[in-house]
Design a protein around this motif. Structure first.
Motif: not given
Length: 423
Positions: A182-201
């Protein structure tokens, strides 16, 4: 005194003339703001008569600046000037710096249509604003925030769909992150699920969903991220925790949001241990191998024939009028003006009879759309109706074209008709 009176008499006509023309004011509420917080720019135009047409205001958009016009941002005003009531229009822009630093909005033109009671038609007048300068400023102590997020309130929640333990390869776990501020635009929110590749998943992220709201000029909204994790083999797989630092505008302090990660455990697929199962599996493998040897050549021929037929069908379809028409509708639906022009021309080339020109109503539907798109005074909302008109016109043009193709004139009789001769 005589000299002063003489100068007053000489300058009086110029003073009256200056006050008789339109008045333009562009005023900033303040000259500094935290990135993401608004600076109100109020633009007011006044005339001694009235406006037969609404003034054409500029957008004031420049790089790294978000401009918003909330509901009821424009409204009529009046003011007493030299004992007379002047009427006008005032518009309140909200300017949101996206980065720290100085912003300079160059001179902008405002076009007016002013009523002149002594003339037969209204007068067109162009006014120009002066340069508008302001700054985006990072609060003290928040210089190391990257990315910089300033809001009155920020919450981040996560949820998981599917079991996290003792699952089998091929099963999936869905992780959803919802950040609300609240009090700002959601465009300021960064990506939150920047997962690294995992072998087998394997991770399959959806497109992030952003929702922005405005309540009397105050922005709020949320960002939703969703990732599906598919287990490929047995083992343990850790989903990383999430940490987000932000600046609280209410407490003027930096706060940190922490979300714990999770561990997915999957069981490996065990091979059959029953000797009967081994014998059955061996027999199946031998039978399949013999069938593969016998049918190898025939299978290759069938595959080649099927592949060639598929390619021929695709080529025929891509060269058809139906394919061209669907491409034209896709371009219009995507509101891509350049692609729509090319796609509509290609469709008409395939749909029209030889020498038949494009329908006039279809060309007429394209002209105003191009005019609004390439006008610097129009916003994206100004030409939404033209896209709908173009889509309806395109559908109607195809119906006419198909009707023309099916209305083939009757062929002459193949058997000649013998006429009786007078004896």
């Amino acid at each position: 005194m005589r000299v002063l009176c003489l100068l007053f008499i000489i300058l009086l006509p110029g003073i009256v003339f200056a006050q008789s023309g339109p008045i333009l004011r562009a005023e900033l509420e303040k000259t500094e703001a935290v990135p993401g917080q608004p600076i109100i720019l109020r633009v007011t135009v006044l005339v001694p008569t009235w406006f037969p047409k609404p003034p054409v205001f500029p957008s004031f958009e420049i790089p790294d600046l978000m401009v918003r016009l909330p509901e009821r941002a424009s409204g009529p005003v009046s003011e007493q000037i030299e004992g007379e009531t002047w009427s006008g229009v005032s518009r309140a822009y909200r300017l949101y710096p996206l980065t720290p630093g100085e912003f300079v909005i160059p001179t902008q033109k405002i076009s007016l249509t002013v009523a002149d009671p002594g003339a037969s038609s209204p007068e067109s007048v162009d006014l120009a604003t002066e340069e508008i300068r302001f700054r985006g400023v990072i609060p003290a102590g928040a210089e190391d925030l990257d990315p910089f997020i300033a809001a009155e309130e920020l919450t981040v929640e996560q949820e998981f769909e599917g079991a996290l333990s003792e699952i089998a390869p091929g099963d999936a776990v869905i992780r959803t992150i919802t950040a609300k501020l609240a009090g700002a635009s959601p465009v300021f929110l960064p990506p939150l699920l920047a997962e690294h590749p995992t072998s087998g998943l394997s991770a399959y992220p959806d497109e992030p969903v952003l929702e922005e709201k405005s309540n009397r000029g105050t922005l709020s909204g949320k960002r939703v991220e969703r990732v599906s994790y598919v287990v490929q083999q047995g083992g343990s797989f850790e989903l990383t925790p999430i940490s987000l630092r932000w600046y609280n505008l209410k407490t003027t302090s930096i706060e940190t949001i922490e979300l714990k990660g999770k561990v997915i455990t999957a069981t490996a697929v065990s091979a059959a241990t029953d000797p009967a199962s081994y014998r059955t599996l061996l027999i199946v493998v031998i039978v399949l191998a013999l069938l593969a040897i016998v049918l190898h050549k025939r299978l290759l021929r069938l595959i080649g024939l099927a592949t060639s037929r598929v390619k021929a069908y695709r080529a025929k379809y891509h060269a058809s009028e139906l394919y061209a028409f669907r491409e034209a509708k896709r371009a219009v639906g995507a509101k891509d003006y350049a692609a729509a022009l090319l796609a509509i021309d290609e469709w008409w080339h395939r749909a029209a009879r030889e020498g038949q020109s494009k329908p006039e109503h279809l060309s007429n539907a394209l002209l105003p759309l191009g005019a609004t798109i390439y006008s610097r005074h129009m916003s994206s909302d100004d030409h939404g109706e033209h896209w709908s008109i173009l889509m309806d016109t395109l559908n109607a043009a195809r119906q006419v074209a198909r009707a023309d193709q099916t209305s083939v004139p009757a062929l002459a009789s193949l058997n000649p008709v013998q006429t009786s001769q007078a004896s």
